[in-house]
Design a protein around this motif. Structure first.
Motif, PDB file in Angstrom:
ATOM      1  N   ALA A   1     -30.521  15.204 -16.111  1.00  0.00           N
ATOM      2  CA  ALA A   1     -29.447  14.313 -16.570  1.00  0.00           C
ATOM      3  C   ALA A   1     -28.091  14.950 -16.298  1.00  0.00           C
ATOM      4  CB  ALA A   1     -29.586  14.044 -18.066  1.00  0.00           C
ATOM      5  N   THR A   2     -27.124  14.114 -15.899  1.00  0.00           N
ATOM      6  CA  THR A   2     -25.735  14.554 -15.838  1.00  0.00           C
ATOM      7  C   THR A   2     -24.852  13.427 -16.367  1.00  0.00           C
ATOM      8  OG1 THR A   2     -24.087  15.708 -14.479  1.00  0.00           O
ATOM      9  CG2 THR A   2     -25.234  13.829 -13.455  1.00  0.00           C
ATOM     10  N   LYS A   3     -23.545  13.705 -16.443  1.00  0.00           N
ATOM     11  CA  LYS A   3     -22.625  12.764 -17.086  1.00  0.00           C
ATOM     12  C   LYS A   3     -21.362  12.614 -16.259  1.00  0.00           C
ATOM     13  CE  LYS A   3     -24.143  14.960 -21.359  1.00  0.00           C
ATOM     14  NZ  LYS A   3     -24.495  16.244 -20.693  1.00  0.00           N
ATOM     15  N   VAL A   4     -20.840  11.400 -16.240  1.00  0.00           N
ATOM     16  CA  VAL A   4     -19.594  11.117 -15.531  1.00  0.00           C
ATOM     17  C   VAL A   4     -18.429  11.322 -16.492  1.00  0.00           C
ATOM     18  CG1 VAL A   4     -18.275   9.419 -14.230  1.00  0.00           C
ATOM     19  CG2 VAL A   4     -20.780   9.457 -14.048  1.00  0.00           C
ATOM     20  N   TRP A   5     -17.474  12.160 -16.084  1.00  0.00           N
ATOM     21  CA  TRP A   5     -16.356  12.515 -16.955  1.00  0.00           C
ATOM     22  C   TRP A   5     -15.392  11.344 -17.137  1.00  0.00           C
ATOM     23  CZ3 TRP A   5     -15.480  15.158 -20.844  1.00  0.00           C
ATOM     24  CH2 TRP A   5     -14.187  15.521 -21.249  1.00  0.00           C
ATOM     25  N   ILE A   6     -14.612  11.390 -18.200  1.00  0.00           N
ATOM     26  CA  ILE A   6     -13.773  10.263 -18.616  1.00  0.00           C
ATOM     27  C   ILE A   6     -12.675   9.929 -17.607  1.00  0.00           C
ATOM     28  CG2 ILE A   6     -14.264  10.545 -21.058  1.00  0.00           C
ATOM     29  CD1 ILE A   6     -11.670  12.041 -21.402  1.00  0.00           C
ATOM     30  N   ASP A   7     -12.281  10.888 -16.766  1.00  0.00           N
ATOM     31  CA  ASP A   7     -11.286  10.596 -15.732  1.00  0.00           C
ATOM     32  C   ASP A   7     -11.895   9.885 -14.531  1.00  0.00           C
ATOM     33  OD1 ASP A   7      -9.225  11.825 -17.156  1.00  0.00           O
ATOM     34  OD2 ASP A   7      -9.662  13.794 -16.288  1.00  0.00           O
ATOM     35  N   ASN A   8     -13.220   9.838 -14.474  1.00  0.00           N
ATOM     36  CA  ASN A   8     -13.924   9.344 -13.282  1.00  0.00           C
ATOM     37  C   ASN A   8     -14.676   8.045 -13.540  1.00  0.00           C
ATOM     38  OD1 ASN A   8     -13.079  11.755 -12.079  1.00  0.00           O
ATOM     39  ND2 ASN A   8     -14.972  12.815 -12.644  1.00  0.00           N
ATOM     40  N   LEU A   9     -14.278   7.293 -14.557  1.00  0.00           N
ATOM     41  CA  LEU A   9     -15.071   6.147 -14.981  1.00  0.00           C
ATOM     42  C   LEU A   9     -14.606   4.809 -14.401  1.00  0.00           C
ATOM     43  CD1 LEU A   9     -15.721   7.201 -18.691  1.00  0.00           C
ATOM     44  CD2 LEU A   9     -17.415   7.058 -16.842  1.00  0.00           C
ATOM     45  N   ALA A  10     -13.566   4.803 -13.579  1.00  0.00           N
ATOM     46  CA  ALA A  10     -13.244   3.593 -12.824  1.00  0.00           C
ATOM     47  C   ALA A  10     -14.365   3.344 -11.810  1.00  0.00           C
ATOM     48  CB  ALA A  10     -11.899   3.749 -12.115  1.00  0.00           C
ATOM     49  N   TYR A  11     -14.537   2.091 -11.424  1.00  0.00           N
ATOM     50  CA  TYR A  11     -15.676   1.705 -10.588  1.00  0.00           C
ATOM     51  C   TYR A  11     -15.848   2.608  -9.367  1.00  0.00           C
ATOM     52  CZ  TYR A  11     -18.420  -1.053  -7.281  1.00  0.00           C
ATOM     53  OH  TYR A  11     -19.344  -1.450  -6.355  1.00  0.00           O
ATOM     54  N   ASP A  12     -14.821   2.721  -8.541  1.00  0.00           N
ATOM     55  CA  ASP A  12     -14.931   3.521  -7.314  1.00  0.00           C
ATOM     56  C   ASP A  12     -15.162   4.997  -7.622  1.00  0.00           C
ATOM     57  OD1 ASP A  12     -14.609   1.339  -5.620  1.00  0.00           O
ATOM     58  OD2 ASP A  12     -12.429   1.568  -5.491  1.00  0.00           O
ATOM     59  N   ASP A  13     -14.528   5.479  -8.679  1.00  0.00           N
ATOM     60  CA  ASP A  13     -14.664   6.892  -9.027  1.00  0.00           C
ATOM     61  C   ASP A  13     -16.063   7.217  -9.540  1.00  0.00           C
ATOM     62  OD1 ASP A  13     -12.034   7.303  -8.311  1.00  0.00           O
ATOM     63  OD2 ASP A  13     -11.270   7.080 -10.364  1.00  0.00           O
ATOM     64  N   VAL A  14     -16.679   6.296 -10.253  1.00  0.00           N
ATOM     65  CA  VAL A  14     -18.065   6.510 -10.678  1.00  0.00           C
ATOM     66  C   VAL A  14     -18.945   6.730  -9.459  1.00  0.00           C
ATOM     67  CG1 VAL A  14     -20.101   5.421 -11.701  1.00  0.00           C
ATOM     68  CG2 VAL A  14     -17.905   5.241 -12.854  1.00  0.00           C
ATOM     69  N   LEU A  15     -18.782   5.869  -8.459  1.00  0.00           N
ATOM     70  CA  LEU A  15     -19.624   5.961  -7.265  1.00  0.00           C
ATOM     71  C   LEU A  15     -19.379   7.259  -6.499  1.00  0.00           C
ATOM     72  CD1 LEU A  15     -19.363   2.287  -5.945  1.00  0.00           C
ATOM     73  CD2 LEU A  15     -21.138   3.275  -7.404  1.00  0.00           C
ATOM     74  N   SER A  16     -18.120   7.596  -6.279  1.00  0.00           N
ATOM     75  CA  SER A  16     -17.812   8.773  -5.457  1.00  0.00           C
ATOM     76  C   SER A  16     -18.144  10.066  -6.181  1.00  0.00           C
ATOM     77  CB  SER A  16     -16.342   8.756  -5.032  1.00  0.00           C
ATOM     78  OG  SER A  16     -15.480   8.822  -6.151  1.00  0.00           O
ATOM     79  N   THR A  17     -17.842  10.148  -7.472  1.00  0.00           N
ATOM     80  CA  THR A  17     -18.108  11.412  -8.177  1.00  0.00           C
ATOM     81  C   THR A  17     -19.590  11.600  -8.465  1.00  0.00           C
ATOM     82  OG1 THR A  17     -17.709  10.497 -10.403  1.00  0.00           O
ATOM     83  CG2 THR A  17     -15.807  11.412  -9.214  1.00  0.00           C
ATOM     84  N   THR A  18     -20.323  10.516  -8.609  1.00  0.00           N
ATOM     85  CA  THR A  18     -21.768  10.658  -8.775  1.00  0.00           C
ATOM     86  C   THR A  18     -22.393  11.175  -7.481  1.00  0.00           C
ATOM     87  OG1 THR A  18     -21.857   8.930 -10.456  1.00  0.00           O
ATOM     88  CG2 THR A  18     -23.917   9.483  -9.358  1.00  0.00           C
ATOM     89  N   GLU A  19     -21.926  10.671  -6.344  1.00  0.00           N
ATOM     90  CA  GLU A  19     -22.380  11.208  -5.060  1.00  0.00           C
ATOM     91  C   GLU A  19     -22.095  12.712  -4.985  1.00  0.00           C
ATOM     92  OE1 GLU A  19     -24.103   9.963  -2.720  1.00  0.00           O
ATOM     93  OE2 GLU A  19     -23.838   7.779  -2.656  1.00  0.00           O
TER      94      GLU A  19
END
Length: 274
Positions: free
Chosen positions: A75-93
């Motif tokens: 499991a990992t987590k997306v940080w609060i600065d990265n929760l916009a739609y595009d940022d979720v996709l890019s930072t998860t990659e």
């Protein structure tokens, strides 16, 4: 290498009820070694986050362990600065790249804060599920009403809500609400960052069973149906926490812990929802 843990750690749904937390495990070599040791000793659940800065080290530990990737619940987590739609996709990659994996078993929204927008954030999470890069989606530090909101906006089921939870912060209302909504509860800081060692009721139960206060606290969480992810950085602590799965508390023990009249929240940032 011990394989006992693989057989004996109980499951909450598809998730092992005891995992290794890696928050503040900042030294890359120590982190990688701890993950490798934990997996080789029987852990099958590893928890990290973008904000921890150790995803690469966690990935090295998984790669080095004598355990197949498909046998590890990661499991990992997306940080609060990265929760916009595009940022979720890019930072998860980017997280997948750092971890050295093709997918994670569970991806959390780390906090319902800053860039979090239920519709846009969870649309991106759903897209990652559809692409096979995320098996399950989760939320972290969500209050009951925010749990409901997430469920309403996500197509994929909300699998788990990870929150601070321990004998000094039992979160009864939130646990009951998550149970009603079929959402697993995962406890971070399950030892109250060491404060459980200073609680007389817990020490008394530990002495009664000949175990550590940590094992008592972790066994109590399991009795409540909660998955715990305690941090450990040395083999002794890794093994002590793992031994908690062999501890069965009796009704008197559970009642004594339930009756502890003390509240001690350890994690309370300015952006928290409470």
């Amino acid at each position: 290498m011990s394989q006992q843990g693989e057989r004996r750690v109980p499951l909450a749904s598809e998730m092992p009820m005891l995992g290794l937390g890696t928050w503040q495990n900042d030294d890359p070599d120590t982190c990688a070694d701890t993950v490798e040791t934990a997996l080789n000793e029987g852990y099958r659940h590893i928890d990290t986050a973008q904000a921890y800065g150790n995803e690469e080290a966690v990935g090295r530990g998984i790669e080095a362990a004598d355990v197949d990737r498909e046998d590890v619940f990661l499991a990992t987590k997306v940080w609060i600065d990265n929760l916009a739609y595009d940022d979720v996709l890019s930072t998860t990659e980017a997280s997948l790249d750092k971890l050295g994996v093709d997918y994670v078993d569970l991806l959390y929204v780390h906090w319902p804060s800053r860039a979090y927008d239920p519709e846009e954030t969870l649309r991106a999470f759903d897209e990652l599920v559809d692409a096979g890069k995320v098996e399950r989606i989760g939320i972290s530090n969500f209050l009951p009403e925010q749990v409901d909101e997430a469920i309403d906006h996500a197509d994929a089921p909300i699998f788990a809500n990870q929150v601070e939870l321990h004998p000094l912060l039992p979160q009864e209302e939130l646990r009951a609400h998550c149970a009603d909504r079929d959402v697993e509860v995962v406890a971070y800081s399950p030892l109250a960052r060491g404060e459980v060692f200073n609680v007389p009721e817990i020490t008394e139960i530990a002495e009664k069973h000949g175990v550590s206060e940590a094992q008592v606290s972790l066994a109590w969480l399991r009795e409540k149906g909660v998955t715990a992810i305690p941090k450990a950085t040395g083999e002794a602590h890794v093994l002590d926490n793992l031994a908690s799965v062999d501890l069965d508390l009796d009704d008197e023990d559970v009642a004594a812990i339930d009756a502890i009249d003390r509240t001690d929240r350890q994690v309370d940032p300015s952006f928290s929802p409470w």
